[in-house]
Design a protein around this motif. Structure first.
Motif, PDB file in Angstrom:
ATOM      1  N   ASP B   8      34.341  49.596  41.728  1.00 25.28           N
ATOM      2  CA  ASP B   8      32.946  49.172  41.706  1.00 25.28           C
ATOM      3  C   ASP B   8      32.695  48.233  40.540  1.00 25.28           C
ATOM      4  OD1 ASP B   8      31.516  50.390  43.811  1.00 25.28           O
ATOM      5  OD2 ASP B   8      31.798  52.325  42.842  1.00 25.28           O
ATOM      6  N   ASP B   9      33.138  48.694  39.355  1.00 18.71           N
ATOM      7  CA  ASP B   9      32.897  47.910  38.146  1.00 18.71           C
ATOM      8  C   ASP B   9      33.556  46.546  38.264  1.00 18.71           C
ATOM      9  OD1 ASP B   9      31.736  50.159  37.093  1.00 18.71           O
ATOM     10  OD2 ASP B   9      33.599  50.869  36.195  1.00 18.71           O
ATOM     11  N   ILE B  10      34.755  46.523  38.835  1.00 17.21           N
ATOM     12  CA  ILE B  10      35.541  45.291  38.888  1.00 17.21           C
ATOM     13  C   ILE B  10      34.839  44.253  39.758  1.00 17.21           C
ATOM     14  CG2 ILE B  10      37.743  44.294  39.594  1.00 17.21           C
ATOM     15  CD1 ILE B  10      38.894  47.208  39.100  1.00 17.21           C
ATOM     16  N   LEU B  11      34.429  44.665  40.963  1.00 22.90           N
ATOM     17  CA  LEU B  11      33.791  43.704  41.864  1.00 22.90           C
ATOM     18  C   LEU B  11      32.395  43.332  41.384  1.00 22.90           C
ATOM     19  CD1 LEU B  11      35.077  45.146  45.243  1.00 22.90           C
ATOM     20  CD2 LEU B  11      35.829  43.065  44.083  1.00 22.90           C
ATOM     21  N   LYS B  12      31.724  44.282  40.724  1.00 18.63           N
ATOM     22  CA  LYS B  12      30.419  43.979  40.111  1.00 18.63           C
ATOM     23  C   LYS B  12      30.612  42.953  39.005  1.00 18.63           C
ATOM     24  CE  LYS B  12      26.687  45.921  41.685  1.00 18.63           C
ATOM     25  NZ  LYS B  12      27.221  46.616  42.788  1.00 18.63           N
ATOM     26  N   SER B  42      44.217  47.115  45.187  1.00 19.73           N
ATOM     27  CA  SER B  42      43.796  47.164  43.781  1.00 19.73           C
ATOM     28  C   SER B  42      43.415  45.762  43.302  1.00 19.73           C
ATOM     29  CB  SER B  42      44.924  47.693  42.892  1.00 19.73           C
ATOM     30  OG  SER B  42      45.294  48.979  43.290  1.00 19.73           O
ATOM     31  N   ASN B  43      42.390  45.702  42.460  1.00 15.96           N
ATOM     32  CA  ASN B  43      41.847  44.410  42.018  1.00 15.96           C
ATOM     33  C   ASN B  43      41.958  44.199  40.518  1.00 15.96           C
ATOM     34  OD1 ASN B  43      39.292  44.766  44.437  1.00 15.96           O
ATOM     35  ND2 ASN B  43      40.764  43.094  44.416  1.00 15.96           N
ATOM     36  N   GLY B  54      40.298  45.589  35.234  1.00 18.27           N
ATOM     37  CA  GLY B  54      40.993  46.156  36.383  1.00 18.27           C
ATOM     38  C   GLY B  54      42.484  46.130  36.177  1.00 18.27           C
ATOM     39  N   SER B  55      43.237  46.335  37.246  1.00 18.22           N
ATOM     40  CA  SER B  55      44.683  46.425  37.119  1.00 18.22           C
ATOM     41  C   SER B  55      45.353  46.229  38.475  1.00 18.22           C
ATOM     42  CB  SER B  55      45.028  47.814  36.560  1.00 18.22           C
ATOM     43  OG  SER B  55      46.369  48.134  36.817  1.00 18.22           O
ATOM     44  N   VAL B  56      46.458  45.489  38.462  1.00 16.01           N
ATOM     45  CA  VAL B  56      47.228  45.349  39.704  1.00 16.01           C
ATOM     46  C   VAL B  56      48.609  45.991  39.584  1.00 16.01           C
ATOM     47  CG1 VAL B  56      46.089  43.304  40.632  1.00 16.01           C
ATOM     48  CG2 VAL B  56      47.975  43.019  39.005  1.00 16.01           C
ATOM     49  N   VAL B 103      50.723  39.758  45.081  1.00 14.09           N
ATOM     50  CA  VAL B 103      49.347  39.697  44.604  1.00 14.09           C
ATOM     51  C   VAL B 103      48.706  38.393  45.069  1.00 14.09           C
ATOM     52  CG1 VAL B 103      47.872  39.683  42.551  1.00 14.09           C
ATOM     53  CG2 VAL B 103      49.969  41.053  42.555  1.00 14.09           C
ATOM     54  N   TYR B 104      47.561  38.497  45.720  1.00 13.67           N
ATOM     55  CA  TYR B 104      46.815  37.316  46.182  1.00 13.67           C
ATOM     56  C   TYR B 104      45.759  36.992  45.124  1.00 13.67           C
ATOM     57  CZ  TYR B 104      44.025  34.424  49.427  1.00 13.67           C
ATOM     58  OH  TYR B 104      43.347  33.404  50.048  1.00 13.67           O
ATOM     59  N   VAL B 105      45.774  35.747  44.657  1.00  7.08           N
ATOM     60  CA  VAL B 105      44.819  35.341  43.619  1.00  7.08           C
ATOM     61  C   VAL B 105      43.919  34.259  44.194  1.00  7.08           C
ATOM     62  CG1 VAL B 105      44.545  34.542  41.252  1.00  7.08           C
ATOM     63  CG2 VAL B 105      46.615  35.781  41.899  1.00  7.08           C
TER      64      VAL B 105
END
Lengths: 243, 109
Positions: B8-12, B42-43, B54-56, B103-105
């Protein structure tokens, strides 16, 4: 990702609705599919499967080629009426399985934080306690008090909502009487068929902890398999179908 | 910076940073093989100054992803990165064998 997609995605998450971002890695093309729109989506089947499992992943050979699905599903919740012995065993199991647990019981001697460490306990009648909880599709509702004064109004509330699971403790006889009372309140057979009773998978559970396992097994099945599969199909039948 | 941010925090944060006018990229784990430390989906969100949330991978490849993300923010073109998580690193975090992640960036625009 377009900012518009990100904004809509965050709005869906805030509202506790499932949503999936479909990305074509090769072209960079991307779209958001909200839960309400899945049924008319060209990738309906694969999206439904991913929402049910709650897992993101690649999908090959779809009508839109190889795509990546990022799945956003709200954390499931359980609301229980009855701060009883079964609930005491059920709360830690449910937490381990990733559910937020809320216990509602107007009997203040039962509904104490000491008996239920780490979960939300509300010592109020269901008509006061339940409406503010926002019981939604990602909520399982279970009635465990054995007391119609508490369980009936709670079930009425649950039936008016879209919760993915409703279960009620009691023998077939007790449940039969409960169905009569609820029919008297205007519910149809189809409405009442949503209530799982006798509650839990038929595993011969005896102790409160075993009953809690049976209930959590049934809730897991409804969360992951959806409503259409009969939860109490005999094992032999299930195996026949599988082979 | 919080390391235990929820999705939530990451996408916010991605939305807020972009609205604040920053250049922002979003990295997503799209495939894993072997014992990859973070699950698919994971983002990691990165801004144009190299701040991230966040973390991948649980720390193994974040540095490389951040560097690539700065490129993506500049070019606007999405990129797919593939990493082998070294056996030694994997062993240190309690995994018995190495893993591979893709990982897609993409730029948030």
């Amino acid at each position: 990702m377009k900012l518009d997609i990100l904004k809509s995605l965050n709005a869906e998450r805030d509202a506790r609705r499932a949503a999936v971002v479909v990305t074509n890695e090769a072209t960079g093309e991307q779209r958001l599919v909200k839960a309400a729109d899945v049924a008319r989506d060209p990738l309906k089947d694969v999206i439904e499967k991913h929402i049910r499992s709650g897992k993101s992943g690649m999908a090959e050979d779809t009508p839109q080629g190889k795509v990546f699905l990022t799945v956003h599903v709200p954390a499931p919740r359980i609301v229980v009426t009855g701060a009883v012995h079964i609930s005491q065993a059920l709360a830690p199991i449910a937490r381990l399985l990733g559910y937020d647990v809320t216990i509602v019981d107007p009997r203040t001697a039962f509904a104490t934080q000491e008996r239920f460490p780490d979960v939300k306990v509300i010592a109020e009648w269901p008509d006061v306690a339940l409406p503010p909880l926002g019981v939604d599709h990602y909520t399982a509702f279970i009635a465990l008090t054995h007391d119609p004064k508490i369980d009936d109004p709670a079930l009425v509330h649950a039936l008016s909502r879209d919760c993915f699971y409703i279960g009620a403790l009691g023998s077939r006889k007790t449940h039969g009487r409960r169905l009569e009372r609820l029919k008297g309140q205007g519910f149809s057979d189809a409405d009442l068929a949503r209530i799982h009773a006798p509650i839990g998978l038929p595993i011969g559970a005896v102790s409160p902890a075993e009953i809690a396992v049976a209930i959590m097994g049934e809730i897991t099945a409804r969360l992951r398999q959806g409503p259409q599969k009969a939860p109490d199909a005999p094992l032999e039948k299930t195996l026949e179908k599988a082979s | 910076m919080a390391t235990l941010a929820t999705d939530d925090d990451i996408l916010k944060a991605a939305e807020d940073w972009r609205k604040a006018g920053k250049g922002v990229a979003l990295a997503t784990v799209v495939e894993t093989w072997g014992s990859a430390p973070r699950p698919v989906g994971s983002n990691l969100v990165i801004d144009d100054e190299g701040n991230f949330l966040g973390s991948v991978s649980g720390g193994c490849v974040e540095g490389a992803v951040v560097t690539e993300a700065l490129d993506v923010i500049e070019s606007g073109k999405p990129k797919t990165l593939e990493f082998g998580v070294a056996d030694e690193t994997a062993w240190k975090v309690g995994l018995s064998c190495g893993g591979t992640i893709r990982v897609y960036v993409e730029k948030v625009e």
